[in-house]
Design a protein around this motif. Sequence first.
Motif, PDB file in Angstrom:
ATOM      1  N   ALA A  58      -0.552  -5.587   4.452  1.00 24.72           N
ATOM      2  CA  ALA A  58      -1.329  -4.359   4.392  1.00 24.72           C
ATOM      3  C   ALA A  58      -0.376  -3.201   4.573  1.00 24.72           C
ATOM      4  CB  ALA A  58      -2.353  -4.349   5.509  1.00 24.72           C
ATOM      5  N   LEU A  90       1.980   1.657  -3.653  1.00 30.03           N
ATOM      6  CA  LEU A  90       0.857   2.107  -4.478  1.00 30.03           C
ATOM      7  C   LEU A  90       0.533   3.565  -4.188  1.00 30.03           C
ATOM      8  CD1 LEU A  90      -1.476  -1.012  -4.371  1.00 30.03           C
ATOM      9  CD2 LEU A  90       0.135  -0.302  -6.141  1.00 30.03           C
ATOM     10  N   PHE A  91       0.634   3.940  -2.919  1.00 25.12           N
ATOM     11  CA  PHE A  91       0.381   5.338  -2.603  1.00 25.12           C
ATOM     12  C   PHE A  91       1.433   6.244  -3.243  1.00 25.12           C
ATOM     13  CE2 PHE A  91       1.185   9.106  -0.052  1.00 25.12           C
ATOM     14  CZ  PHE A  91      -0.061   9.703  -0.123  1.00 25.12           C
ATOM     15  N   GLU A 122      -0.435   8.917 -19.342  1.00 24.53           N
ATOM     16  CA  GLU A 122      -1.589   9.491 -18.656  1.00 24.53           C
ATOM     17  C   GLU A 122      -1.227   9.845 -17.224  1.00 24.53           C
ATOM     18  OE1 GLU A 122      -4.409   8.005 -16.262  1.00 24.53           O
ATOM     19  OE2 GLU A 122      -2.502   7.530 -15.374  1.00 24.53           O
ATOM     20  N   HIS A 144       0.827  -1.214   0.000  1.00 25.11           N
ATOM     21  CA  HIS A 144       0.000   0.000   0.000  1.00 25.11           C
ATOM     22  C   HIS A 144       0.855   1.256   0.000  1.00 25.11           C
ATOM     23  CE1 HIS A 144       0.560  -0.080   4.428  1.00 25.11           C
ATOM     24  NE2 HIS A 144       0.387   1.215   4.330  1.00 25.11           N
ATOM     25  N   LEU A 182      -4.864   5.742 -14.149  1.00 26.17           N
ATOM     26  CA  LEU A 182      -3.949   4.925 -13.365  1.00 26.17           C
ATOM     27  C   LEU A 182      -3.785   5.454 -11.949  1.00 26.17           C
ATOM     28  CD1 LEU A 182      -2.078   2.552 -13.295  1.00 26.17           C
ATOM     29  CD2 LEU A 182      -0.280   3.985 -14.286  1.00 26.17           C
ATOM     30  N   HIS A 183      -3.575   6.746 -11.818  1.00 30.65           N
ATOM     31  CA  HIS A 183      -3.289   7.236 -10.473  1.00 30.65           C
ATOM     32  C   HIS A 183      -4.511   7.127  -9.561  1.00 30.65           C
ATOM     33  CE1 HIS A 183      -5.036  11.075 -11.970  1.00 30.65           C
ATOM     34  NE2 HIS A 183      -5.343  11.271 -10.708  1.00 30.65           N
ATOM     35  N   LEU A 236      -4.571   3.430  -8.520  1.00 33.11           N
ATOM     36  CA  LEU A 236      -3.506   3.162  -7.559  1.00 33.11           C
ATOM     37  C   LEU A 236      -3.843   3.771  -6.205  1.00 33.11           C
ATOM     38  CD1 LEU A 236      -0.333   3.648  -9.772  1.00 33.11           C
ATOM     39  CD2 LEU A 236      -1.472   1.528  -9.100  1.00 33.11           C
ATOM     40  N   PHE A 237      -4.452   4.954  -6.237  1.00 31.40           N
ATOM     41  CA  PHE A 237      -4.836   5.568  -4.972  1.00 31.40           C
ATOM     42  C   PHE A 237      -5.904   4.729  -4.271  1.00 31.40           C
ATOM     43  CE2 PHE A 237      -7.700   8.208  -2.490  1.00 31.40           C
ATOM     44  CZ  PHE A 237      -6.818   8.716  -1.563  1.00 31.40           C
ATOM     45  N   SER A 249       0.547   6.916  -6.693  1.00 30.66           N
ATOM     46  CA  SER A 249      -0.820   7.394  -6.949  1.00 30.66           C
ATOM     47  C   SER A 249      -0.867   8.886  -7.231  1.00 30.66           C
ATOM     48  CB  SER A 249      -1.716   7.059  -5.757  1.00 30.66           C
ATOM     49  OG  SER A 249      -1.378   7.876  -4.658  1.00 30.66           O
ATOM     50  N   LEU A 265      -2.168  -5.444 -14.239  1.00 28.77           N
ATOM     51  CA  LEU A 265      -2.053  -4.631 -13.014  1.00 28.77           C
ATOM     52  C   LEU A 265      -2.662  -5.349 -11.810  1.00 28.77           C
ATOM     53  CD1 LEU A 265      -1.201  -1.982 -11.723  1.00 28.77           C
ATOM     54  CD2 LEU A 265      -3.441  -1.052 -12.300  1.00 28.77           C
ATOM     55  N   LEU A 309       4.343   9.657 -10.630  1.00 28.78           N
ATOM     56  CA  LEU A 309       4.209   8.674 -11.689  1.00 28.78           C
ATOM     57  C   LEU A 309       5.061   9.083 -12.885  1.00 28.78           C
ATOM     58  CD1 LEU A 309       2.632   6.083 -11.701  1.00 28.78           C
ATOM     59  CD2 LEU A 309       0.634   7.322 -12.513  1.00 28.78           C
ATOM     60  N   PRO A 358      -4.979  -0.071   3.117  1.00 24.53           N
ATOM     61  CA  PRO A 358      -5.029  -1.465   3.576  1.00 24.53           C
ATOM     62  C   PRO A 358      -6.432  -2.059   3.585  1.00 24.53           C
ATOM     63  CG  PRO A 358      -3.532  -0.225   4.949  1.00 24.53           C
ATOM     64  CD  PRO A 358      -4.200   0.775   4.039  1.00 24.53           C
ATOM     65  N   ALA A 364       3.609  -3.704 -15.001  1.00 25.77           N
ATOM     66  CA  ALA A 364       2.181  -3.486 -15.265  1.00 25.77           C
ATOM     67  C   ALA A 364       1.826  -2.021 -15.142  1.00 25.77           C
ATOM     68  CB  ALA A 364       1.336  -4.328 -14.302  1.00 25.77           C
ATOM     69  N   LEU A 386      -7.546  -2.595   0.057  1.00 29.83           N
ATOM     70  CA  LEU A 386      -6.756  -3.677  -0.525  1.00 29.83           C
ATOM     71  C   LEU A 386      -7.299  -5.030  -0.073  1.00 29.83           C
ATOM     72  CD1 LEU A 386      -4.419  -3.474  -2.448  1.00 29.83           C
ATOM     73  CD2 LEU A 386      -2.866  -3.270  -0.517  1.00 29.83           C
ATOM     74  N   PRO A 436       6.479  -8.997  -7.959  1.00 26.97           N
ATOM     75  CA  PRO A 436       6.862  -9.280  -9.355  1.00 26.97           C
ATOM     76  C   PRO A 436       5.811  -8.758 -10.338  1.00 26.97           C
ATOM     77  CG  PRO A 436       7.096 -11.233  -7.976  1.00 26.97           C
ATOM     78  CD  PRO A 436       6.371 -10.219  -7.160  1.00 26.97           C
ATOM     79  N   LEU A 475      -6.257   1.705  -4.335  1.00 26.46           N
ATOM     80  CA  LEU A 475      -5.661   0.478  -3.807  1.00 26.46           C
ATOM     81  C   LEU A 475      -4.557   0.758  -2.793  1.00 26.46           C
ATOM     82  CD1 LEU A 475      -5.530  -1.550  -7.131  1.00 26.46           C
ATOM     83  CD2 LEU A 475      -7.170  -1.738  -5.282  1.00 26.46           C
ATOM     84  N   SER A 476      -4.351   2.007  -2.456  1.00 32.06           N
ATOM     85  CA  SER A 476      -3.248   2.348  -1.556  1.00 32.06           C
ATOM     86  C   SER A 476      -3.660   2.334  -0.092  1.00 32.06           C
ATOM     87  CB  SER A 476      -2.684   3.720  -1.924  1.00 32.06           C
ATOM     88  OG  SER A 476      -3.612   4.735  -1.581  1.00 32.06           O
ATOM     89  N   ALA A 520      -0.678  -8.415 -10.785  1.00 33.13           N
ATOM     90  CA  ALA A 520       0.575  -8.099 -10.105  1.00 33.13           C
ATOM     91  C   ALA A 520       0.315  -7.634  -8.683  1.00 33.13           C
ATOM     92  CB  ALA A 520       1.343  -7.035 -10.882  1.00 33.13           C
ATOM     93  N   ILE A 521      -0.718  -6.845  -8.509  1.00 28.58           N
ATOM     94  CA  ILE A 521      -1.012  -6.307  -7.183  1.00 28.58           C
ATOM     95  C   ILE A 521      -1.492  -7.396  -6.234  1.00 28.58           C
ATOM     96  CG2 ILE A 521      -2.643  -4.841  -5.929  1.00 28.58           C
ATOM     97  CD1 ILE A 521      -2.360  -2.780  -8.133  1.00 28.58           C
TER      98      ILE A 521
END
Lengths: 106, 106
Positions: free
Chosen positions: B106, A20-21, A105, A17, B16-17, B20-21, A24, B94, A29, B26, A97, B29, A92, B23-24, B97-98
Amino acid sequence: MSPRKFFHPDVSELTLHRILFALSDPTRLAVVSDLMKDGERASGDLLAESVPRSTMTHHLKILREAGVTRTRPEGMRCLISLRREDVDARFPGLLDAIMAHGGAEA
Amino acid sequence: MSPRKFFHPDVSELTLHRILFALSDPTRLAVVSDLMKDGERASGDLLAESVPRSTMTHHLKILREAGVTRTRPEGMRCLISLRREDVDARFPGLLDAIMAHGGAEA
DNA sequence: TACGATGTACGACGAAAATCGTACATAAAC
DNA sequence: GTTTATGTACGATTTTCGTCGTACATCGTA
């Protein structure tokens, strides 16, 4: 004259996390995308993002403390590189990805 | 008695961002991890995370508005599912991988 | 030592997020 | 219609984040 030192988390300390943060944010990025294409880069050259110096320092700190990048002092400059092997070892395929789209973007 | 409706962004609007946010966090997630294992689940069953109802609603809204999940009313309950094909279409690999690690950390 | 170049640290500010209680809405069953 | 179960909406509070100016530290060089 201690050479500037930067905290880098151990591979075992990387958390999903947090990574990913760190990724984000559009600016961060873009930085990672640049690093992925060009390898190691001086932090000053990353300022092409038209962001003030102190703001860029802030973003680079977040990336570094999340374990995504490594910062290495070289003279008066700072060289930034991706911790690709480390991130890949823990998660991995994650970077591939995320960056597959080219980072265009935001 | 309009059946409850929920906003879902179009595939072309996924960024994307934002994903990712989403999923950032816990908690979020863990939700996605559950959905990946068990497929569609009632939102009430996701409350096993020992989080208040209104807080869970908040997290589910963020996941939904980022385009990660879909919410479908079914009677008095809400069924949550991953928008796997959509996310994969925009960002191949994506989610895999995540979630490769199992979502345990977490 | 002093200077110029590069980058960090710190602080302040406004914006956004996370949490959660309470009130409201929906749906099923009685 | 009433009751019960489920979930959302709204608001309040606290925390965190993003931004950036300014002061300081480091490094190379004159």
